[in-house]
Design a protein around this motif. Structure first.
Motif, PDB file in Angstrom:
ATOM      1  N   LEU A   1     -11.482  -1.134  59.134  1.00 23.67           N
ATOM      2  CA  LEU A   1     -12.488  -1.882  58.389  1.00 23.67           C
ATOM      3  C   LEU A   1     -13.800  -1.116  58.334  1.00 23.67           C
ATOM      4  CD1 LEU A   1     -12.588  -4.581  56.988  1.00 23.67           C
ATOM      5  CD2 LEU A   1     -13.497  -5.582  59.070  1.00 23.67           C
ATOM      6  N   VAL A   2     -14.189  -0.603  59.495  1.00 25.26           N
ATOM      7  CA  VAL A   2     -15.449   0.136  59.535  1.00 25.26           C
ATOM      8  C   VAL A   2     -15.358   1.367  58.640  1.00 25.26           C
ATOM      9  CG1 VAL A   2     -16.959   1.485  61.015  1.00 25.26           C
ATOM     10  CG2 VAL A   2     -16.104  -0.706  61.793  1.00 25.26           C
TER      11      VAL A   2
ATOM     12  N   ARG B   1     -13.575   1.698  55.993  1.00 21.61           N
ATOM     13  CA  ARG B   1     -13.656   1.287  54.599  1.00 21.61           C
ATOM     14  C   ARG B   1     -15.103   1.036  54.189  1.00 21.61           C
ATOM     15  NH1 ARG B   1      -9.077  -1.707  51.521  1.00 21.61           N
ATOM     16  NH2 ARG B   1      -7.952  -0.406  52.980  1.00 21.61           N
ATOM     17  N   LYS B   2     -15.844   0.409  55.108  1.00 19.72           N
ATOM     18  CA  LYS B   2     -17.237   0.133  54.769  1.00 19.72           C
ATOM     19  C   LYS B   2     -18.044   1.407  54.646  1.00 19.72           C
ATOM     20  CE  LYS B   2     -16.564  -4.251  55.201  1.00 19.72           C
ATOM     21  NZ  LYS B   2     -16.460  -5.129  54.106  1.00 19.72           N
ATOM     22  N   THR B   3     -17.791   2.346  55.558  1.00 19.51           N
ATOM     23  CA  THR B   3     -18.551   3.591  55.436  1.00 19.51           C
ATOM     24  C   THR B   3     -18.198   4.309  54.141  1.00 19.51           C
ATOM     25  OG1 THR B   3     -16.881   4.661  56.801  1.00 19.51           O
ATOM     26  CG2 THR B   3     -18.926   4.033  57.871  1.00 19.51           C
ATOM     27  N   GLN B   4     -16.954   4.193  53.730  1.00 20.73           N
ATOM     28  CA  GLN B   4     -16.599   4.797  52.452  1.00 20.73           C
ATOM     29  C   GLN B   4     -17.353   4.119  51.312  1.00 20.73           C
ATOM     30  OE1 GLN B   4     -14.811   7.541  52.044  1.00 20.73           O
ATOM     31  NE2 GLN B   4     -15.432   7.352  49.914  1.00 20.73           N
ATOM     32  N   GLY B   5     -17.466   2.793  51.407  1.00 16.02           N
ATOM     33  CA  GLY B   5     -18.239   2.075  50.396  1.00 16.02           C
ATOM     34  C   GLY B   5     -19.683   2.530  50.383  1.00 16.02           C
ATOM     35  N   LEU B   6     -20.229   2.766  51.564  1.00 12.37           N
ATOM     36  CA  LEU B   6     -21.603   3.230  51.646  1.00 12.37           C
ATOM     37  C   LEU B   6     -21.741   4.615  51.037  1.00 12.37           C
ATOM     38  CD1 LEU B   6     -24.360   2.447  52.654  1.00 12.37           C
ATOM     39  CD2 LEU B   6     -23.810   3.432  54.844  1.00 12.37           C
TER      40      LEU B   6
END
Lengths: 180, 348
Positions: free
Chosen positions: A125-126, A128-133
């Motif tokens: 999950l983390v 994925r979020k960093t990729q979004g960032l």
């Protein structure tokens, strides 16, 4: 750290300088072209505040250079614009498909336990979020580690805030002027 | 001692915190009874302690501080009446025995012993609190990783309670190299040390980000915080788009000097309460000033800060004003331009 008044001033100066490039053509152009001119010059102004020290600013300048090379050159005249514009982007994007496939194979081989699965899910999950960032921050894909990414995000947010503040005050003044 | 303060503050809470980690480890070590007792979302050892009647918890803390550091767990737990006392005592005994035996493998006890035992003087005293706290944190992390379950809550709670730690860790980062002390029983290879340093850096930066983005302080967990940050950045970018659209849709006027408008605008923003009439009076002043600065200077060099942020006490303006206005052809598209000649007319 919140935007300071000196940052506001500098941004405004640079933005104005950029807007003046459009001066002859601006009265006849359509709304969308005007908007594009405003936005591009604002972006370059914001990025040039950092004078090429941060990754996002370089990436942003290169991005706008693809849209309007001349403008960028004029605005950055004297501040190593050649290197900034022509420089190749530092890191090649990793082939995510290949990485993903190899990770899947690894995961199948590894034995699973309850706690590991939960930890692994949280890590996913983390990630994925960093990729979004990375997608949101300009030049995010080229930041190799998370520390750099977070540092750049910090700086980027502050600069965005100055940009928004200055633009908002201009727009308010303009619209107030119109009403009168 | 205030419970929450004791948990949150770092200064006096060194030893009691270690007790809590011991408790946490016990709790994690298999404390199903505990888990049933504790509400599901608070699987943390802190709150487990808080669930206890306050007197018992205070007793725990006091007894732990007074007892010898080498055998904390047995003493402290002996004085308390846990709900499932016998089972826990058993586990505590087992665990501490195991812990004392396996000094080299057990990170938890090593965390306790290193920090309480006399250590070689570290020239960076600031890193010492950072170390103790991170070693506790890492100890908790290890327990987490080993025992599984809802461990991320532990992690985040530990992180959120150590504000002092972050400051000191940040200070240490500015040094050319950080004196990182290897914990007893911890692998001393460069990899884990570097990893730990990296983790600390990331956490420090995340803290900064949390402070910057409004509404992120309350959130626990990296993923949610990152979510908020992404939303914030996206909203800022959208605002820029909207503002540029609004600006573009305003009718462009000629003879407009963006300097002046923004100057007085910012001046008004700075001053706070601003009279409308005063602003109209002031603008011609600004005009002259900034136009002169424009014409007499290169664009690269920033003009000296005569303008506007120090208010409206500008020198006299006279006939030259008209000529300046006529000469000025900085035609930028903001519509407030038409204010400008209007104001001047009013004055004349």
């Amino acid at each position: 750290m919140q935007p300071t008044s000196t940052m506001n001033e500098e941004f405004l100066k640079k933005w104005q300088m950029g807007l003046q490039m459009f001066r002859p053509s601006i009265d006849n152009a359509s709304v969308s072209e005007r908007k594009r001119a405003i936005k591009l010059s604002a972006d370059v102004a914001m990025a040039s505040l950092r004078k090429g020290t941060t990754c996002w600013s370089r990436a942003l300048i290169q991005k706008t250079a693809t849209e309007d090379n001349f403008l960028v050159r004029q605005m950055l005249s004297g501040i190593k614009e050649e290197t900034l514009i022509n420089k190749k982007l530092p890191k090649v994007m990793c082939h995510r498909k290949i990485v993903r496939r190899s990770k899947k194979i690894l995961m199948r081989r590894k034995s699973r336990s309850a706690m590991e699965e939960v930890a692994a899910k949280a890590k996913k999950l983390v990630k994925r979020k960093t990729q979004g960032l990375r997608n949101v921050v300009p030049g995010g894909e080229f930041m190799s580690n998370n520390v750099l990414l977070i540092q750049e995000t910090l700086d980027y947010i502050v600069s965005l805030q100055t940009q928004v503040n200055v633009m908002r005050s201009i727009v308010d003044a303009a619209e107030a002027g119109i009403e009168r | 001692m205030d419970l929450s303060g004791g948990f949150g503050a770092r200064s006096g809470g060194g030893v009691p915190f270690r007790e809590v980690t011991a408790l946490e480890s016990l709790h994690l070590g298999g404390g199903d009874e505990f888990r049933r007792m504790v509400p599901p979302e608070n699987a943390g050892g802190f709150t487990a302690l808080l669930e206890l009647p306050p007197t018992q918890a205070v007793e725990l803390l006091h007894s732990s501080s007074s007892s010898s550091p080498s055998q904390p767990t047995l003493h402290s737990l002996g004085t308390l009446a846990f709900p499932s006392n016998s089972v826990l005592m058993e586990r505590a005994a087992r665990f501490s025995v195991i812990a004392t035996e396996q000094h080299n493998q057990n990170g938890n006890v090593s965390g306790e012993t290193t920090t309480t035992s006399s250590v070689p003087s570290n020239e960076r005293i600031k890193t010492e609190p950072a170390e103790t706290e991170t070693c506790d944190q890492a100890a908790v992390e290890e327990q987490n990783n080993r025992c599984g379950g809802k461990r991320k809550d532990f992690d985040k709670k530990v992180k959120s309670s150590t504000k002092k730690k972050n400051k000191s860790s940040e200070e240490s980062e500015k040094l050319p190299y950080v004196h990182v002390r290897a914990r007893r029983g911890q692998a001393t290879d460069s990899h884990s040390l570097a990893e730990r340093a990296r983790r600390e850096k990331i956490n420090a930066r995340m803290k900064l980000l949390q402070e910057l983005v409004p509404g992120c302080d309350k959130i626990q967990g990296t993923a949610l915080v990152l979510d908020e940050i992404i939303n914030h950045v996206q909203s800022l970018q959208r605002q820029v788009e909207m503002l540029s659209m609004r600006l573009a849709s305003v009718n462009p006027r000629i003879d407009f000097n963006l300097d002046t408008i923004l100057a007085s605008e910012n001046g008004s923003l700075m001053d706070g309460n601003f009279n409308g009439t005063a602003m109209q009076l002031a603008w011609p002043h600004q005009v002259m000033e900034t136009e002169q600065s424009y014409h007499h200077r290169q664009l690269q060099q920033p003009p000296p800060q005569q303008w506007p942020f120090d208010g409206l006490n500008q020198p006299v303006w006279g006939r030259e004003e008209d000529q300046d206005l006529g000469n000025d052809h900085n035609s930028l598209m903001v519509g407030a331009a038409n204010l400008h000649p209007n104001q001047v007319k009013m004055e004349l």
